[in-house]
Design a protein around this motif. Structure first.
Motif, mmCIF file in Angstrom:
data_model
loop_
_atom_site.group_PDB
_atom_site.id
_atom_site.type_symbol
_atom_site.label_atom_id
_atom_site.label_comp_id
_atom_site.label_asym_id
_atom_site.label_seq_id
_atom_site.Cartn_x
_atom_site.Cartn_y
_atom_site.Cartn_z
ATOM 1 N N GLY A 213 70.659 71.050 70.051
ATOM 2 C CA GLY A 213 69.283 71.461 69.798
ATOM 3 C C GLY A 213 69.003 71.528 68.312
ATOM 4 N N ASN A 214 67.808 71.971 68.010
ATOM 5 C CA ASN A 214 67.357 72.120 66.635
ATOM 6 C C ASN A 214 68.331 72.963 65.805
ATOM 7 N N GLY A 215 69.052 73.853 66.466
ATOM 8 C CA GLY A 215 69.997 74.733 65.787
ATOM 9 C C GLY A 215 71.151 73.998 65.127
ATOM 10 N N GLY A 239 70.288 65.703 73.842
ATOM 11 C CA GLY A 239 69.615 66.524 72.847
ATOM 12 C C GLY A 239 68.304 67.079 73.358
ATOM 13 N N SER A 240 67.799 68.075 72.634
ATOM 14 C CA SER A 240 66.467 68.589 72.922
ATOM 15 C C SER A 240 65.460 67.700 72.194
ATOM 16 N N ARG A 241 64.199 67.957 72.447
ATOM 17 C CA ARG A 241 63.160 67.107 71.884
ATOM 18 C C ARG A 241 63.173 67.041 70.347
ATOM 19 N N GLN A 254 67.163 62.416 75.444
ATOM 20 C CA GLN A 254 66.382 63.658 75.456
ATOM 21 C C GLN A 254 66.332 64.248 76.859
ATOM 22 N N VAL A 255 66.601 65.540 76.952
ATOM 23 C CA VAL A 255 66.542 66.237 78.236
ATOM 24 C C VAL A 255 65.273 67.095 78.277
ATOM 25 N N GLY A 256 64.546 67.039 79.386
ATOM 26 C CA GLY A 256 63.360 67.885 79.526
ATOM 27 C C GLY A 256 62.224 67.187 80.240
ATOM 28 N N ILE A 257 61.065 67.845 80.276
ATOM 29 C CA ILE A 257 59.947 67.264 81.054
ATOM 30 C C ILE A 257 59.483 65.928 80.504
ATOM 31 N N THR A 258 59.633 65.723 79.200
ATOM 32 C CA THR A 258 59.234 64.422 78.675
ATOM 33 C C THR A 258 60.454 63.533 78.457
ATOM 34 N N GLY A 259 61.615 63.964 78.919
ATOM 35 C CA GLY A 259 62.819 63.154 78.815
ATOM 36 C C GLY A 259 63.487 63.038 80.172
ATOM 37 N N ILE A 272 70.084 75.508 71.275
ATOM 38 C CA ILE A 272 68.850 75.212 72.012
ATOM 39 C C ILE A 272 68.202 76.533 72.386
ATOM 40 N N SER A 273 66.887 76.673 72.126
ATOM 41 C CA SER A 273 66.247 77.985 72.311
ATOM 42 C C SER A 273 65.951 78.314 73.769
ATOM 43 N N GLY A 274 65.757 77.282 74.611
ATOM 44 C CA GLY A 274 65.502 77.557 76.022
ATOM 45 C C GLY A 274 64.039 77.539 76.387
ATOM 46 N N SER A 276 60.707 76.269 78.251
ATOM 47 C CA SER A 276 60.589 75.829 79.649
ATOM 48 C C SER A 276 60.571 74.306 79.750
ATOM 49 N N GLN A 277 60.027 73.622 78.724
ATOM 50 C CA GLN A 277 59.980 72.160 78.782
ATOM 51 C C GLN A 277 61.378 71.561 78.727
ATOM 52 N N HIS A 278 62.297 72.266 78.109
ATOM 53 C CA HIS A 278 63.689 71.798 78.102
ATOM 54 C C HIS A 278 64.389 72.211 79.400
ATOM 55 N N ILE A 291 75.311 78.336 73.541
ATOM 56 C CA ILE A 291 75.817 78.808 72.249
ATOM 57 C C ILE A 291 74.612 78.882 71.315
ATOM 58 N N ASN A 292 74.323 80.083 70.805
ATOM 59 C CA ASN A 292 73.139 80.261 69.974
ATOM 60 C C ASN A 292 73.370 81.478 69.095
ATOM 61 N N LYS A 293 72.901 81.423 67.858
ATOM 62 C CA LYS A 293 73.163 82.566 66.979
ATOM 63 C C LYS A 293 72.171 83.709 67.183
HETATM 64 C C1 LIG Z 1 54.135 68.572 76.320
HETATM 65 C C2 LIG Z 1 55.463 68.977 75.784
HETATM 66 C C3 LIG Z 1 56.592 68.374 76.275
HETATM 67 C C4 LIG Z 1 57.861 68.740 75.802
HETATM 68 N N1 LIG Z 1 58.969 68.126 76.334
HETATM 69 C C5 LIG Z 1 60.208 68.522 75.932
HETATM 70 C C6 LIG Z 1 61.389 67.923 76.476
HETATM 71 O O1 LIG Z 1 61.336 67.015 77.310
HETATM 72 N N2 LIG Z 1 62.594 68.372 76.036
HETATM 73 C C7 LIG Z 1 62.720 69.370 75.102
HETATM 74 O O2 LIG Z 1 63.851 69.731 74.750
HETATM 75 N N3 LIG Z 1 61.610 69.925 74.555
HETATM 76 C C8 LIG Z 1 60.375 69.525 74.945
HETATM 77 N N4 LIG Z 1 59.265 70.089 74.370
HETATM 78 C C9 LIG Z 1 59.452 71.016 73.233
HETATM 79 C C10 LIG Z 1 59.804 72.416 73.655
HETATM 80 O O3 LIG Z 1 58.635 73.161 73.874
HETATM 81 C C11 LIG Z 1 60.606 73.099 72.541
HETATM 82 O O4 LIG Z 1 59.885 73.058 71.341
HETATM 83 C C12 LIG Z 1 61.957 72.447 72.318
HETATM 84 O O5 LIG Z 1 62.672 72.343 73.546
HETATM 85 C C13 LIG Z 1 62.761 73.252 71.341
HETATM 86 O O6 LIG Z 1 63.969 72.583 71.051
HETATM 87 P P1 LIG Z 1 65.221 73.394 70.522
HETATM 88 O O7 LIG Z 1 65.559 74.465 71.466
HETATM 89 O O8 LIG Z 1 66.261 72.401 70.202
HETATM 90 O O9 LIG Z 1 64.687 73.954 69.137
HETATM 91 P P2 LIG Z 1 64.208 75.396 68.681
HETATM 92 O O10 LIG Z 1 63.235 75.958 69.623
HETATM 93 O O11 LIG Z 1 63.852 75.268 67.267
HETATM 94 O O12 LIG Z 1 65.521 76.286 68.837
HETATM 95 C C14 LIG Z 1 66.625 76.179 68.029
HETATM 96 C C15 LIG Z 1 67.599 77.266 68.451
HETATM 97 O O13 LIG Z 1 68.784 77.131 67.690
HETATM 98 C C16 LIG Z 1 69.219 78.421 67.277
HETATM 99 N N5 LIG Z 1 69.965 78.231 66.043
HETATM 100 C C17 LIG Z 1 69.469 77.966 64.794
HETATM 101 N N6 LIG Z 1 70.474 77.807 63.932
HETATM 102 C C18 LIG Z 1 71.623 77.979 64.614
HETATM 103 C C19 LIG Z 1 72.990 77.929 64.248
HETATM 104 N N7 LIG Z 1 73.374 77.684 63.008
HETATM 105 N N8 LIG Z 1 73.906 78.162 65.211
HETATM 106 C C20 LIG Z 1 73.529 78.433 66.498
HETATM 107 N N9 LIG Z 1 72.248 78.473 66.892
HETATM 108 C C21 LIG Z 1 71.299 78.248 65.949
HETATM 109 C C22 LIG Z 1 67.967 79.238 67.116
HETATM 110 O O14 LIG Z 1 68.265 80.618 67.310
HETATM 111 C C23 LIG Z 1 67.074 78.680 68.214
HETATM 112 O O15 LIG Z 1 67.200 79.421 69.403
HETATM 113 C C24 LIG Z 1 57.986 69.731 74.816
HETATM 114 C C25 LIG Z 1 56.839 70.335 74.314
HETATM 115 C C26 LIG Z 1 55.587 69.957 74.777
HETATM 116 C C27 LIG Z 1 54.378 70.619 74.225
#
Ligand SMILES: Cc1cc2nc3c(=O)[nH]c(=O)nc-3n(C[C@H](O)[C@H](O)[C@H](O)COP(=O)(O)OP(=O)(O)OC[C@H]3O[C@@H](n4cnc5c(N)ncnc54)[C@H](O)[C@@H]3O)c2cc1C
Lengths: 327, 259
Positions: A213-215, A239-241, A254-259, A272-274, A276-278, A291-293
């Motif tokens: 994920g973004n993390g 990966g997440s989006r 990409q895993v999720g509603i658009t993947g 990965i933050s969790g 609902s789209q993921h 695993i998340n900090k």
């Molecule tokens: C219409 C629509 C469709 C979408 N479709 C999808 C989809 O198909 N798939 C998808 O994944 N998303 C999708 N999204 C996006 C979704 O809403 C979230 O924005 C996305 O899933 C967030 O990805 P993430 O968890 O990787 O990132 P973030 O939400 O940024 O979370 C990152 C996490 O990493 C943690 N972190 C940061 N640094 C560290 C570190 N050093 N060590 C450990 N943890 C750390 C943070 O605490 C945070 O919880 C969609 C959104 C929309 C509007």
């Protein structure tokens, strides 16, 4: 006075119509338990009769086949205009649609045209003395908000799969009525649909998935994710989006509603933050390790094993431990 | 082309947050970051790229409390030409009130862009509601924009579910919401930020505008109910790694430890 109905709206061209219909019907029943109202559906499109018949048999509720003249796709502007006209005559208390790109756009349009509330991404329904509270995710799923409509008409989009499996099937003869409408496209013309690129077969069949994920913060840290995956038999990297948006992994991962929708026996979510789209893409996984900090990350509510650690410290230790003997 | 971009300053979801005492909003509970919602930043980037290609002006607007001016400053720093702040006492969760406040500003623009949703309330409603209020065509979750050479229309690629897309043509004026992906929001340059400090921000008092009746309200915020056990591993990072490996071995995901 008759009770204002709950009206389910489906597009006849929706490839997931049966699943969508069940989800919406189950949500409608949840509303009706707290606030009794007749449930009906409208299946709209250029040629909706077959789909309307199927829906009526499947759900056991009255269905109107709403035929929209000269419609190339539900994405055309005429769709919302005809639907608004039709619904205005029905005067429903609730209008339920799937929470999709089409559904969310129509929800805003219908809410304006019908002077209704507009509540999107609903995941649960609760009743209290004052009426009905709808629950939806906010702040990336960290919180769930209870939303109460103060308008008499409510347009709602229902999160995909949120109510599935709670439908009691009934065997009644199909009750299909017919209606027709025509409207100008209102400045929005549908041109074409582009099918999804072939799904990455590796993901849907993988026994284990390690997802970044973004993390992960920087693309080089993907090497840690890859190294972990290499230790686990049959594991793939996903990966997440945001990770795929940046091109750190290809869209096919990409895993999720658009993947992709995946259901491996093991899913390790790294940073990965969790949202609902993921979650929608991986909720069918067997064992989920997160695993998340951030100890408050939403993903921990949807994981079997929670590890509150930073990836850059934890992943190297984990990879090392994979190669060590047990005492 | 005159482009208006609707932006919202949010309390970032990764911040330390808690439910307010009244249960109607989320408030800081420690270290918080306030920033432009990710999709709105993408919308601004899309607008700036359009301006680079076909010329015109980019105006940004926000409806929000005094501190939201910071988000407008950043947008100016990224390259927006003008900023409008519709000042509200608090964050407004009702999309009809937000859209109604923006509508008069949108009136003078050819194209209105907004994020596909805000990262905080995740409603995705302001764009479509604004379009319907102002009688303009709307496209949502856009991943590509292609204006017609004469500026009378816009070809939009919308993202549907699971990778499917649709292409629509909108007549201008129009409203489009932007999905993340193709647009990587630029960082404001130092000179851009310095310039933004001096640029005026037009402020509008929403009490001067007709405010529609609220149609919905938030009544309670709570962490999501768990869908799985969420067994937390404890000890040092190294202890957790050993426990996790043990568990994965037990379940057959890792080969047994070599003696
Ligand atoms: C219409 C629509 C469709 C979408 N479709 C999808 C989809 O198909 N798939 C998808 O994944 N998303 C999708 N999204 C996006 C979704 O809403 C979230 O924005 C996305 O899933 C967030 O990805 P993430 O968890 O990787 O990132 P973030 O939400 O940024 O979370 C990152 C996490 O990493 C943690 N972190 C940061 N640094 C560290 C570190 N050093 N060590 C450990 N943890 C750390 C943070 O605490 C945070 O919880 C969609 C959104 C929309 C509007």
């Amino acid at each position: 006075m008759s009770v204002a109905p709950i009206c389910i709206v489906l597009a006849s061209r929706d490839p997931c119509r049966a699943a969508a219909a069940e989800n919406l019907a189950a949500c409608a029943r949840a509303i009706a338990t707290h606030s009794p109202a007749p449930i009906q559906a409208v299946v709209a499109g250029a040629d909706p009769s077959a789909a309307a018949g199927e829906t009526a048999r499947h759900l056991g509720i009255p269905v109107t086949a709403l035929e929209i003249a000269d419609l190339s796709d539900p994405g055309d502007g005429a769709f919302g205009a005809v639907l608004a006209d039709f619904l205005n005559r029905k005067a429903p208390a609730w209008i339920l649609m799937e929470d999709t790109t089409l559904g969310r756009r129509l929800a805003g349009e219908l809410a304006v045209r019908l002077a209704a509330a507009c509540i999107t991404g609903v995941e649960a329904v609760e009743g209290d003395a004052a009426g009905i509270v709808l629950t939806r995710a906010v702040w990336g799923g960290k919180f769930r908000a209870g939303v109460r409509a103060t308008a008499a008409t409510r347009v709602v989009t229902v999160a995909s799969g949120a109510f599935a499996g709670r439908l009691e099937h009934t065997a009644v003869p199909a009750d299909v009525r017919w209606a027709q409408g025509r409207a100008a496209h209102g400045g929005r013309r549908h041109l074409e649909r582009i099918q999804a690129p072939e799904a990455d077969a590796g993901l849907s069949e993988a026994r284990a998935i390690v997802a970044a994920g973004n993390g992960i913060g920087e693309p080089d840290r993907l090497d840690l994710v890859r190294a972990l995956a290499a230790k686990i038999a049959g594991a793939q990297v996903a990966g997440s989006r945001p990770v795929c948006d940046r091109g750190w992994l290809p869209f096919s991962r990409q895993v999720g509603i658009t993947g992709a929708t995946v259901a491996p026996a093991l899913y390790i979510a790294c940073g990965i933050s969790g949202a609902s789209q993921h979650l929608a893409g991986m909720s069918g996984a067997g064992l989920v390790v997160a695993i998340n900090k951030d100890p408050k990350a939403a993903i921990f509510h949807h994981a079997d094993i929670a590890v509150v650690e930073a990836l850059e410290t934890f992943l190297p230790l984990l990879i090392e431990a994979c190669g060590q003997k047990e005492d | 082309m005159k482009i208006l971009v609707c932006i919202k300053q949010i309390l970032a979801p990764e911040s330390e947050l808690a439910s307010s005492a009244g249960g109607d909003t989320v408030v800081p509970a420690g270290v918080v970051e306030r920033r432009i919602s990710r999709y709105d930043a993408c919308a601004l980037e899309a607008a700036l790229q359009l301006r680079e290609r076909i010329g015109g002006q980019v105006q940004v607007v926000t409806v929000g409390p005094a501190e939201a001016a910071e988000a407008l400053r950043r947008a100016l720093g990224m390259g927006a030409d003008e900023a409008v702040h519709i000042v509200a006492a608090t964050d407004i969760p009702d999309p009809f009130i937000v859209a109604a406040a923006i509508a008069p500003v949108a009136g003078g623009c050819d194209l209105v862009l907004a994020g596909v949703m805000s990262e905080d309330l995740m409603q995705g409603a302001v764009g479509p509601i604004l379009a319907a209020l102002s009688g303009r065509p709307c496209a949502t979750a856009a991943v590509a924009l292609e204006p017609a050479p004469d500026g009378s229309a816009l070809r939009v690629e919308e993202e549907l579910e699971h990778g499917e897309r649709s292409i629509v043509a909108l007549t201008i004026p129009a409203v489009v919401t932007i999905q993340s992906g193709p647009w990587t929001p630029r960082y404001p340059s130092l000179s851009g930020l310095l310039k933004a400090r001096r640029q005026p921000i037009q402020t509008l008092d929403p009490t001067a505008l007709p405010v529609p009746e609220p149609r919905q309200r938030i009544e309670g915020l709570a962490p999501p109910p768990p869908t799985r056990g969420g067994r937390a591993l404890s000890g040092s990072a190294g202890d957790k790694a050993v426990q996790l490996v043990h568990l994965l071995r037990q379940q057959g995901f890792l080969p047994p430890g070599r003696p």
